[in-house]
Scaffold this motif. Structure first.
Motif, PDB file in Angstrom:
ATOM      1  N   ILE A   4       6.946 -13.807   0.126  1.00  0.00           N
ATOM      2  CA  ILE A   4       7.305 -13.420   1.498  1.00  0.00           C
ATOM      3  C   ILE A   4       8.075 -12.098   1.461  1.00  0.00           C
ATOM      4  O   ILE A   4       7.597 -11.086   1.949  1.00  0.00           O
ATOM      5  CB  ILE A   4       8.130 -14.518   2.219  1.00  0.00           C
ATOM      6  CG1 ILE A   4       7.358 -15.838   2.281  1.00  0.00           C
ATOM      7  CG2 ILE A   4       8.550 -14.040   3.613  1.00  0.00           C
ATOM      8  CD1 ILE A   4       6.305 -15.975   3.350  1.00  0.00           C
ATOM      9  N   ASP A   5       9.273 -12.084   0.831  1.00  0.00           N
ATOM     10  CA  ASP A   5      10.030 -10.818   0.815  1.00  0.00           C
ATOM     11  C   ASP A   5      10.176 -10.248  -0.599  1.00  0.00           C
ATOM     12  O   ASP A   5      11.018  -9.380  -0.834  1.00  0.00           O
ATOM     13  CB  ASP A   5      11.393 -10.962   1.511  1.00  0.00           C
ATOM     14  CG  ASP A   5      12.395 -11.776   0.705  1.00  0.00           C
ATOM     15  OD1 ASP A   5      11.988 -12.402  -0.286  1.00  0.00           O
ATOM     16  OD2 ASP A   5      13.589 -11.772   1.061  1.00  0.00           O
ATOM     17  N   GLY A   6       9.368 -10.748  -1.532  1.00  0.00           N
ATOM     18  CA  GLY A   6       9.348 -10.170  -2.878  1.00  0.00           C
ATOM     19  C   GLY A   6      10.314 -10.820  -3.849  1.00  0.00           C
ATOM     20  O   GLY A   6      10.262 -10.563  -5.042  1.00  0.00           O
TER      21      GLY A   6
ATOM     22  N   PRO B 161       0.805  -0.360  -2.937  1.00  0.00           N
ATOM     23  CA  PRO B 161       1.985   0.482  -2.717  1.00  0.00           C
ATOM     24  C   PRO B 161       1.944   1.259  -1.396  1.00  0.00           C
ATOM     25  O   PRO B 161       2.989   1.590  -0.840  1.00  0.00           O
ATOM     26  CB  PRO B 161       1.956   1.446  -3.907  1.00  0.00           C
ATOM     27  CG  PRO B 161       1.189   0.732  -4.957  1.00  0.00           C
ATOM     28  CD  PRO B 161       0.163  -0.079  -4.234  1.00  0.00           C
ATOM     29  N   PHE B 162       0.729   1.540  -0.868  1.00  0.00           N
ATOM     30  CA  PHE B 162       0.660   2.270   0.404  1.00  0.00           C
ATOM     31  C   PHE B 162       1.217   1.422   1.552  1.00  0.00           C
ATOM     32  O   PHE B 162       1.802   1.941   2.490  1.00  0.00           O
ATOM     33  CB  PHE B 162      -0.780   2.706   0.693  1.00  0.00           C
ATOM     34  CG  PHE B 162      -1.270   3.687  -0.332  1.00  0.00           C
ATOM     35  CD1 PHE B 162      -0.741   4.973  -0.396  1.00  0.00           C
ATOM     36  CD2 PHE B 162      -2.216   3.309  -1.265  1.00  0.00           C
ATOM     37  CE1 PHE B 162      -1.149   5.865  -1.368  1.00  0.00           C
ATOM     38  CE2 PHE B 162      -2.631   4.191  -2.242  1.00  0.00           C
ATOM     39  CZ  PHE B 162      -2.099   5.478  -2.296  1.00  0.00           C
ATOM     40  N   THR B 163       1.020   0.088   1.432  1.00  0.00           N
ATOM     41  CA  THR B 163       1.590  -0.798   2.449  1.00  0.00           C
ATOM     42  C   THR B 163       3.106  -0.647   2.457  1.00  0.00           C
ATOM     43  O   THR B 163       3.756  -0.707   3.496  1.00  0.00           O
ATOM     44  CB  THR B 163       1.237  -2.276   2.140  1.00  0.00           C
ATOM     45  OG1 THR B 163      -0.002  -2.329   1.482  1.00  0.00           O
ATOM     46  CG2 THR B 163       1.238  -3.115   3.385  1.00  0.00           C
ATOM     47  N   ALA B 164       3.675  -0.454   1.244  1.00  0.00           N
ATOM     48  CA  ALA B 164       5.136  -0.309   1.140  1.00  0.00           C
ATOM     49  C   ALA B 164       5.597   0.918   1.906  1.00  0.00           C
ATOM     50  O   ALA B 164       6.548   0.875   2.684  1.00  0.00           O
ATOM     51  CB  ALA B 164       5.561  -0.201  -0.318  1.00  0.00           C
TER      52      ALA B 164
ATOM     53  N   ARG C 106      -1.273 -12.853   1.771  1.00  0.00           N
ATOM     54  CA  ARG C 106      -1.638 -11.460   2.045  1.00  0.00           C
ATOM     55  C   ARG C 106      -1.633 -10.619   0.769  1.00  0.00           C
ATOM     56  O   ARG C 106      -0.731 -10.735  -0.054  1.00  0.00           O
ATOM     57  CB  ARG C 106      -0.606 -10.898   3.030  1.00  0.00           C
ATOM     58  CG  ARG C 106      -1.160  -9.811   3.852  1.00  0.00           C
ATOM     59  CD  ARG C 106      -0.240  -9.534   4.990  1.00  0.00           C
ATOM     60  NE  ARG C 106      -0.307  -8.107   5.231  1.00  0.00           N
ATOM     61  CZ  ARG C 106       0.391  -7.472   6.139  1.00  0.00           C
ATOM     62  NH1 ARG C 106       1.233  -8.132   6.893  1.00  0.00           N
ATOM     63  NH2 ARG C 106       0.265  -6.188   6.295  1.00  0.00           N
ATOM     64  N   ARG C 107      -2.679  -9.771   0.611  1.00  0.00           N
ATOM     65  CA  ARG C 107      -2.730  -8.863  -0.549  1.00  0.00           C
ATOM     66  C   ARG C 107      -2.075  -7.538  -0.175  1.00  0.00           C
ATOM     67  O   ARG C 107      -2.252  -7.064   0.938  1.00  0.00           O
ATOM     68  CB  ARG C 107      -4.184  -8.590  -0.949  1.00  0.00           C
ATOM     69  CG  ARG C 107      -4.817  -9.763  -1.607  1.00  0.00           C
ATOM     70  CD  ARG C 107      -6.232  -9.430  -2.042  1.00  0.00           C
ATOM     71  NE  ARG C 107      -6.735 -10.506  -2.864  1.00  0.00           N
ATOM     72  CZ  ARG C 107      -6.506 -10.620  -4.168  1.00  0.00           C
ATOM     73  NH1 ARG C 107      -5.816  -9.700  -4.800  1.00  0.00           N
ATOM     74  NH2 ARG C 107      -6.995 -11.636  -4.858  1.00  0.00           N
TER      75      ARG C 107
END
Ligand SMILES: Cc1cc2nc3c(=O)[nH]c(=O)nc-3n(C[C@H](O)[C@H](O)[C@H](O)COP(=O)(O)O)c2cc1C
Length: 344
Positions: free
Chosen positions: A224-226, A247-250, A243-244
């Motif tokens: 959830i939050d890593g 790094p771009f999502t970050a 969910r997959r």
């Protein structure tokens, strides 16, 4: 009831309100401190202005000791720690980071420092860094509890340190308080129990739903939050877990974190770009987790949101006032003590 931590903090009962983001607000903190416990103000997701406002409002609502919490892993935590220290908050509670500088600065004005830990390694480091007490959080806890259950973790750390230990994770009543004291702790810190109280700002529907949940109805996951954390088992939680990410999502989500915390986005984005693949994914999850926890907590949305929840929710069936929770915890602890004494 007097223990080493009531002496340390100057409070009446060895009962602490955990620092829960969006929940441990001035009103809830003051209610706990006014009822004889110690409220911990959560600054995990507050901007600098909000942190300052929180401190002022808490002081208007209570003249009793209270604490401020900083989660050092979160962006903006150093800034919030500085504000709590500048305003001489009586107790500073830190987690997920190194606390030597905090301890030194807090001791300079006569404040006390409590480190929240989930492992022996971190307990010993916090003691070395000058903490006056530890909150030791077991696997049962809502949010970021450890891998080991409270029953095994707490005595193992009590045996290894010299500073007082406060037990967290799975404590909600007088039986739990007496169990914690039997394990060698000097008090309890409760999250799930106080989250479900009249003064708690969590959405009303979550108070009702969590009262109906059993000890089996939570999940423990780092998706959830890593970081490994426990929350209510819902469709929303399962969806986020599956969910997959890349790094771009970050980078994309870091805008949301920065906005939420009043933190410079560019600084955060650069930090993410240079932090490596694994940490970037973790940051992506943190961004998603922040948003999900906010929506779950404040809007009561269990489809898009997530509510941190401890296993002890299974014995919580009502929504009393904070004072009722504290009074009956102390009363029940007295009854338990009497029953144990009568066993001879
Ligand atoms: C709704 C909710 C939100 C929480 N948010 C945070 C948080 O932001 N930071 C944190 O360190 N712990 C957070 N926690 C965990 C508590 O600080 C505490 O460790 C935990 O609740 C103790 O275990 P218990 O729930 O069994 O009492 C949260 C807990 C709940 C129930």
């Amino acid at each position: 009831m007097k223990t080493k931590i009531t002496e340390l903090f100057g409070i009446d009962h060895p009962i602490i309100l955990s620092g829960m983001s969006w929940i441990s607000t001035p009103e809830l903190v003051a209610a706990v401190s006014n009822a004889g416990g110690l409220g911990i103000l959560a600054t995990g997701v507050t901007s600098a202005e909000e942190t300052l406002e929180y401190i002022k409002r808490t002081r208007e609502l209570t003249d009793k000791p209270f604490a401020g919490n900083v989660t050092l892993y979160f962006p903006g935590a150093d800034r919030n720690a500085q504000i709590l220290i500048e305003h001489r908050v009586p107790v500073i509670n830190y987690s997920l980071g190194k606390g030597d500088k905090i301890s030194k600065a807090v001791h300079e004005y006569g404040g006390k420092v409590v480190a929240t830990v989930t492992t022996l390694k971190h307990a010993l480091a916090a003691q070395r860094d000058g903490a006056d007490a530890l909150i030791v959080t077991g696997h049962e806890a809502a949010g970021h509890g450890g891998m080991v259950t409270s029953l095994a973790l707490i005595p193992s750390i009590v045996d290894a340190v010299e500073i007082p230990v406060i037990a967290a994770g799975g404590f909600a009543d007088g039986r739990g308080l007496m169990a914690a004291l039997s394990l060698g702790a000097e008090g309890v810190s409760m999250g799930t129990r106080f989250m479900n109280s009249v003064e708690s700002p969590v959405h009303d529907s979550q108070k009702k739903i969590s009262s109906e949940k059993d000890v089996y109805d939570t999940v423990y996951t780092d998706r959830i939050d890593g970081l490994p954390a426990r929350m209510m088992d819902t469709g929303g939680a399962r969806k986020i877990m599956n969910r997959r990410l890349n790094p771009f999502t970050a980078l994309f989500n870091s805008r949301k974190i920065a906005g939420l915390l009043g933190f410079p986005w560019l600084k955060l984005a650069v930090g993410i770009m240079f932090s490596g693949y694994k940490r970037s994914i973790q940051m992506a999850r943190m961004a998603i987790g922040f948003e999900a926890f906010k929506v779950g907590t404040m809007n009561g949305d269990n489809k898009k949101g997530v509510l941190p929840l401890g296993q002890i929710t299974g014995i919580i069936k009502d929504t009393p006032t904070v004072k009722e929770i504290i009074d009956r915890t102390i009363e029940q602890a007295g009854e338990v003590k009497k029953n144990l004494n009568s066993m001879g």
